[in-house]
Design an enzyme around this catalytic site. Structure first.
Site, PDB file in Angstrom:
ATOM      1  N   LYS A  93      -5.632  -7.877   4.058  1.00 56.86           N
ATOM      2  CA  LYS A  93      -5.401  -7.667   5.497  1.00 56.86           C
ATOM      3  C   LYS A  93      -6.523  -6.809   6.096  1.00 56.86           C
ATOM      4  CE  LYS A  93      -1.389  -5.667   4.796  1.00 56.86           C
ATOM      5  NZ  LYS A  93      -1.334  -5.723   3.319  1.00 56.86           N
ATOM      6  N   ARG A 135       6.797  -3.906   9.114  1.00 57.11           N
ATOM      7  CA  ARG A 135       7.013  -4.115   7.682  1.00 57.11           C
ATOM      8  C   ARG A 135       8.484  -4.203   7.327  1.00 57.11           C
ATOM      9  NH1 ARG A 135       2.652  -1.716   3.751  1.00 57.11           N
ATOM     10  NH2 ARG A 135       1.163  -1.550   5.383  1.00 57.11           N
ATOM     11  N   ARG A 185     -10.060  -1.732  -6.180  1.00 55.52           N
ATOM     12  CA  ARG A 185     -10.496  -1.396  -4.816  1.00 55.52           C
ATOM     13  C   ARG A 185     -11.126   0.000  -4.759  1.00 55.52           C
ATOM     14  NH1 ARG A 185      -6.402  -1.771  -0.041  1.00 55.52           N
ATOM     15  NH2 ARG A 185      -5.099  -0.581  -1.463  1.00 55.52           N
ATOM     16  N   ARG A 242      -7.852   4.866  -3.709  1.00 55.06           N
ATOM     17  CA  ARG A 242      -6.672   5.363  -2.998  1.00 55.06           C
ATOM     18  C   ARG A 242      -5.624   5.903  -3.960  1.00 55.06           C
ATOM     19  NH1 ARG A 242      -5.101   1.008   1.577  1.00 55.06           N
ATOM     20  NH2 ARG A 242      -3.059   1.310   0.642  1.00 55.06           N
ATOM     21  N   ARG A 299       4.963  -0.862  -4.755  1.00 58.59           N
ATOM     22  CA  ARG A 299       4.608  -1.459  -3.458  1.00 58.59           C
ATOM     23  C   ARG A 299       4.925  -2.958  -3.435  1.00 58.59           C
ATOM     24  NH1 ARG A 299      -1.339   0.326  -3.440  1.00 58.59           N
ATOM     25  NH2 ARG A 299      -1.574  -0.736  -1.448  1.00 58.59           N
TER      26      ARG A 299
END
Ligand code: AP5
Length: 218
Positions: free
Chosen positions: A13, A88, A127, A160, A171
């Site tokens: 996203k 969400r 990431r 992160r 998640r």
């Protein structure tokens, strides 16, 4: 244009949002980014939000809805926006409908990024993001020219806190239980487009551009 991006954590996203906001000159409203920026402010409410995020849980609806309501008051939203990571939950979607109804701002499109779970885990574990400008990299798929250094601004690339294996699994479970029902919610409204996001970034950019051009022409 008024757009919403939904998709599981790691579906791309944020990566796609960067292309969309540049092409269509829209403000990028990422509730995750807003919460990460607020974390450094250090108030008790913000520290509590950080605890939810780091464990991979959703921040309470009322906190997030207030953030988006405040953000919509900025003049830059009057000509459109890109919502990334909001809504969400069904409660957030209902609150968004109410806000947009009051403002006479109907949504033009909701884009849902579909990716296999195996690929999501691979993307999130690799990431790295720039602490200074927010640029997103992947150690294998989109590595920076110099390890640990942002190509764009020279800032430091960090991982992160919610990209640990435990938080990633939480998640994904939270996404399936609380966010996935939004796909049906927006399909019923006739504004949902699902993209196979298990492909190269450029292929997804091309498909998303086609969807947005069609939405613009409606
Ligand atoms: P948020 O920051 O929104 O995180 P997320 O939804 O979990 O999504 P991510 O940012 O992890 O992934 P992404 O889909 O943007 O993927 P990206 O482009 O980075 O939210 C964080 C937390 O904040 C939540 O868990 C919650 O606690 C809280 N929160 C936020 N909004 C909330 C709300 N509305 N309600 C309640 N709580 C809220 O890409 C991932 C990686 O893959 C990168 O390394 C990238 O380089 C790579 N990649 C991207 N595309 C491709 C591709 N096509 N091929 C290969 N690699 C790719």
């Amino acid at each position: 244009m008024r757009l919403v991006l939904i998709g599981p954590p790691g579906s791309g996203k944020g990566t796609q949002a960067k292309f969309i906001v540049e092409s269509y000159r829209l403000p990028h409203i990422s509730t995750g980014e807003i919460l990460r920026e607020a974390r450094s402010a250090g108030t008790e409410a913000r520290k509590e939000a950080a605890r939810y995020m780091e464990a991979g849980h959703l921040v309470p609806d009322e906190v997030i809805i207030r953030i988006v309501e405040d953000r919509f008051k900025s003049p830059d939203c009057a000509n459109g926006f890109l919502l990334d990571g909001f809504p969400r939950t069904i409660a957030q979607a209902n609150a968004l409908d109410a806000m947009l109804g009051r403002l006479c701002w109907p949504l033009d499109a909701v884009i849902d990024f579909a990716v296999s779970e195996e690929e999501l885990v691979r993307r999130l574990s690799g990431r790295r993001s720039c602490a200074a400008c927010g640029a997103i990299y992947h150690i294998d798929a989109m590595p920076p020219a110099r390890e640990g250094v942002c190509d764009r601004c020279g800032g430091e690339l960090t991982q992160r806190k919610d990209d640990t294996s435990e938080a990633i699994w939480t998640r994904l479970v939270v996404y399936r239980a609380q966010t996935e029902p939004l796909i049906e919610y927006y399909r019923d409204k006739g504004i949902l487009a699902t993209v196979n996001a298990d492909r190269d970034v450029e292929e997804i950019v091309a498909e998303v551009s086609g969807i947005l051009e069609r939405a613009k022409g409606k």
